[in-house]
Design a protein around this motif. Structure first.
Motif, PDB file in Angstrom:
ATOM      1  N   GLY A  38      47.680  44.284  11.903  1.00  0.00           N
ATOM      2  CA  GLY A  38      46.412  43.717  11.433  1.00  0.00           C
ATOM      3  C   GLY A  38      46.687  42.452  10.657  1.00  0.00           C
ATOM      4  N   GLY A  39      45.744  42.099   9.820  1.00  0.00           N
ATOM      5  CA  GLY A  39      45.830  40.841   9.080  1.00  0.00           C
ATOM      6  C   GLY A  39      44.965  39.798   9.767  1.00  0.00           C
ATOM      7  N   GLY A  40      44.406  38.897   8.944  1.00  0.00           N
ATOM      8  CA  GLY A  40      43.495  37.897   9.496  1.00  0.00           C
ATOM      9  C   GLY A  40      44.146  37.036  10.565  1.00  0.00           C
ATOM     10  N   GLY A  41      45.400  36.634  10.345  1.00  0.00           N
ATOM     11  CA  GLY A  41      46.086  35.794  11.330  1.00  0.00           C
ATOM     12  C   GLY A  41      46.297  36.541  12.639  1.00  0.00           C
ATOM     13  N   ALA A  47      42.581  37.711  19.473  1.00  0.00           N
ATOM     14  CA  ALA A  47      41.361  37.397  20.236  1.00  0.00           C
ATOM     15  C   ALA A  47      41.492  36.045  20.941  1.00  0.00           C
ATOM     16  N   LEU A  48      42.158  35.088  20.289  1.00  0.00           N
ATOM     17  CA  LEU A  48      42.376  33.781  20.942  1.00  0.00           C
ATOM     18  C   LEU A  48      43.268  33.934  22.170  1.00  0.00           C
ATOM     19  N   LEU A  49      44.309  34.779  22.063  1.00  0.00           N
ATOM     20  CA  LEU A  49      45.159  35.032  23.229  1.00  0.00           C
ATOM     21  C   LEU A  49      44.338  35.655  24.356  1.00  0.00           C
ATOM     22  N   GLY A 265      35.012  47.186  21.844  1.00  0.00           N
ATOM     23  CA  GLY A 265      36.273  47.595  22.486  1.00  0.00           C
ATOM     24  C   GLY A 265      36.316  47.203  23.955  1.00  0.00           C
ATOM     25  N   ASP A 266      35.712  46.059  24.299  1.00  0.00           N
ATOM     26  CA  ASP A 266      35.706  45.611  25.700  1.00  0.00           C
ATOM     27  C   ASP A 266      37.127  45.378  26.211  1.00  0.00           C
ATOM     28  N   GLN A 270      40.465  45.267  22.991  1.00  0.00           N
ATOM     29  CA  GLN A 270      40.576  46.556  22.287  1.00  0.00           C
ATOM     30  C   GLN A 270      41.455  46.424  21.035  1.00  0.00           C
ATOM     31  N   ARG A 271      41.287  47.378  20.143  1.00  0.00           N
ATOM     32  CA  ARG A 271      42.159  47.436  18.953  1.00  0.00           C
ATOM     33  C   ARG A 271      43.599  47.609  19.396  1.00  0.00           C
ATOM     34  N   PRO A 272      44.555  47.079  18.615  1.00  0.00           N
ATOM     35  CA  PRO A 272      45.951  47.276  19.010  1.00  0.00           C
ATOM     36  C   PRO A 272      46.349  48.745  18.940  1.00  0.00           C
TER      37      PRO A 272
END
Ligand SMILES: OC[C@H]1O[C@H](O)[C@H](O)[C@@H]1O
Length: 285
Positions: A38-41, A47-49, A265-266, A270-272
């Motif tokens: 997690g973490g903002g970065g 999501a950018l990837l 969660g499309d 999805q969450r890691p």
């Protein structure tokens, strides 16, 4: 697609799933506890990837087992890690309580909250995204002089964040509720600031520009299971639009759409998956 320099944290989030809404003074029951990146970065970069951008990460990871597990995950996801820094200090997870309404409460260690950005690689990118609490004066000014910057509005009032666009959760910044929000944001973002974007959960996003304030509706969503990182995903969508030179209002709509995809969660968003760590990562600070 663009090349984005993401300046922000990579954390290990320890997620506690509660069986009821969080209320002070109650006895709580939890279900599983999981460790995930997690973490903002990390959240914005992931999501950018997923949106097809190249993402260079300027962050710090520990050399311990948790740091190594994070690094392996980031590599597998396709982050450019050439400018990742390392530290021998142990990884200390952030605790995140997620209740039955999907609402998250973040408990950050004091060491995490005290981090300061002291240097940045002089790399070329199409745009930089900055999400750090504190920076040594001059570091972010030099970045803004050589590239476009979208940044999170810092919580500390003494910090300056030279940027084209500042993004923040309205709940964290009551100061910006008034009609002079944009003028006030320019004191932090500088003369080059084009917009202040204030998110309000499911409420309309406030877009503050020199010409005034606009409310931009957020598409309705089914109740999300976990709201952690929704603001980070919004930033990714906004940057995706801003890189494509769409008007600020359309970039805000893009931000809300990507936050919605993460919350739903499309596929691709999805969450890691949990990190393969057997240790409970006891807080060491
Ligand atoms: O914005 C959500 C993130 O904030 C905290 O930094 C957690 O690491 C979490 O992933």
């Amino acid at each position: 697609m663009g090349h984005v320099l993401v300046v922000g944290s990579v954390n290990v989030d320890r997620i506690w799933r509660l069986t009821a809404p969080l209320r002070s003074g109650e006895r709580l029951t939890r279900e599983e506890v999981t460790l995930r990146p997690g973490g903002g970065g990390f959240n914005t970069g992931a999501a950018l990837l997923a949106l097809g951008h190249r993402v260079t990460l300027a962050a710090t990871l520990s050399t311990d087992a948790a740091g190594a597990a994070c690094r392996a995950r980031l590599e597998a996801m396709g982050f450019d890690l050439r400018h990742l820094r390392t530290t021998d200090a142990p990884t200390v997870p952030l605790d995140i309580l997620v209740d039955t309404n999907g609402e998250r409460t973040i408990i950050a260690p004091a060491t995490t909250e005290a981090r300061r950005l002291t240097a940045l690689p002089a790399i070329e990118a199409d745009i930089a995204y900055v999400n750090v609490r504190r920076a040594t004066p001059g570091v972010l000014e030099a970045l803004a002089a050589r590239t476009r910057v979208v940044a999170q509005l810092p919580l500390e009032r003494t910090e300056r964040r030279p940027a084209q666009v500042l993004i923040a959760s309205a709940a964290d910044h009551a100061l910006f509720a008034g009609a002079d929000a944009f003028a006030h944001a320019r004191e932090i973002g500088g003369e080059g600031l084009a917009a202040l974007v204030l998110t309000q959960g499911a409420g309309p996003v406030q877009l503050c520009e020199a010409q005034g304030r606009t409310g931009v509706a957020v598409p309705p969503l089914d109740a999300p299971a976990d709201t952690t990182g929704a603001g980070d995903a919004f930033a990714a969508g906004f940057i995706d639009g801003w890189l494509a030179d769409v008007p600020a209002q359309a970039a805000v709509q893009r931000g809300s759409a990507i936050a919605g995809r993460v919350l739903a969660g499309d596929a691709g968003f999805q969450r890691p998956a949990p990190l393969p760590l057997t240790t409970a990562l006891i807080a060491a600070d």
